[in-house]
Design a protein around this motif. Structure first.
Motif, PDB file in Angstrom:
ATOM      1  N   HIS A  42      71.715 145.128 162.253  1.00 36.59           N
ATOM      2  CA  HIS A  42      73.012 145.097 162.936  1.00 36.59           C
ATOM      3  C   HIS A  42      74.136 144.507 162.082  1.00 36.59           C
ATOM      4  O   HIS A  42      74.035 143.389 161.582  1.00 36.59           O
ATOM      5  CB  HIS A  42      72.903 144.293 164.230  1.00 36.59           C
ATOM      6  N   PRO A  43      75.243 145.243 161.943  1.00 36.27           N
ATOM      7  CA  PRO A  43      76.359 144.773 161.123  1.00 36.27           C
ATOM      8  C   PRO A  43      76.979 143.458 161.582  1.00 36.27           C
ATOM      9  O   PRO A  43      77.513 142.709 160.754  1.00 36.27           O
ATOM     10  CB  PRO A  43      77.386 145.915 161.244  1.00 36.27           C
ATOM     11  N   TYR A  83      83.031 147.986 162.540  1.00 32.84           N
ATOM     12  CA  TYR A  83      81.858 148.306 163.361  1.00 32.84           C
ATOM     13  C   TYR A  83      82.246 149.190 164.539  1.00 32.84           C
ATOM     14  O   TYR A  83      83.259 148.961 165.211  1.00 32.84           O
ATOM     15  CB  TYR A  83      81.221 147.002 163.839  1.00 32.84           C
ATOM     16  N   GLU A  89      78.602 154.686 162.915  1.00 22.76           N
ATOM     17  CA  GLU A  89      77.544 154.459 161.933  1.00 22.76           C
ATOM     18  C   GLU A  89      76.668 155.698 161.763  1.00 22.76           C
ATOM     19  O   GLU A  89      76.141 155.957 160.679  1.00 22.76           O
ATOM     20  CB  GLU A  89      76.708 153.251 162.346  1.00 22.76           C
TER      21      GLU A  89
END
Length: 211
Positions: A42-43, A83, A89
């Motif tokens: 997870h960013p 994000y 993504e």
């Protein structure tokens, strides 16, 4: 087919800006078995392509003769953008694969994802026609895995720790029981979400998934 002689740090055009990538080639003179694209956790929780589970996947693919490409999702490291809750993504992954296939040609594609990265990998596996998919510690309680088009044409392997402190292991098991398309499962009971002390085992299992 273009082939780098040594590891390269480079930037690939993405949907919202440049994406930071790391390319590691097979040994000089060898033809790669395929192209492996690696996806990080997870960013917003310090996930990046330098995560130790991701680099373990990377080493396993390299050992098996695969060309590898790891990258940072938008907003991570030196990748541009912010994000996007898993939607953008997926577009980042598609852009990176398109770029890499333009460089390397039509090599068989493998996607290797850890945690959040496994969700992105599964989300795009069918659309990108991946031949191999490896998902490590998929966060089935955090994202709508039940809405994904599962990889019916790929060899799919799922690797899970029995002491996962982020995603309850029983939820992963329950999710798998209801699947029409089931992966090959490699379950390590002592392993945590981040596979502390289990990276050598993980590396061997990934090698087995590719044999």
């Amino acid at each position: 087919m273009t082939q780098f002689k040594r590891p390269q740090a480079l930037f690939v055009p993405g949907p919202t800006g440049l994406l930071e990538c790391r390319v590691r080639p097979v040994k000089p003179g060898l033809r790669p078995r395929g192209l492996a694209v690696l996806l990080h956790p997870h960013p917003l929780y310090e996930g990046s392509m330098n995560n130790k589970v991701v680099t373990t996947l990377e080493k396993s693919f390299l050992d098996a003769g695969w060309q590898t490409l790891a990258f940072n999702f938008r907003g991570v490291g030196r990748s541009e953008g912010v994000y996007d809750e898993g939607r953008g993504e997926q577009a980042d992954l598609a852009a990176v694969v398109t770029w890499a296939q333009g460089l390397y040609g039509e090599l068989p594609l493998a996607l290797g994802g850890f945690s959040f990265g496994s969700y992105i990998a599964l989300s795009q596996a069918e659309a990108l026609q991946a031949r191999y998919v490896i998902t490590v510690a998929p966060p089935v309680s955090l994202y709508r895995f039940d809405q994904l088009a599962l990889p019916v044409s790929a060899r799919w392997s799922l690797i899970q720790g029995g002491q996962d402190e982020v995603v309850p292991p029983h939820k992963v098991a329950n999710w798998m029981r209801g699947l029409a398309v089931r992966p090959d499962v490699y379950w390590r009971e002592p392993a945590s979400h981040y596979f502390h002390g289990e990276l050598i085992w993980l590396r061997r299992i990934v090698a087995a998934c590719l044999s």
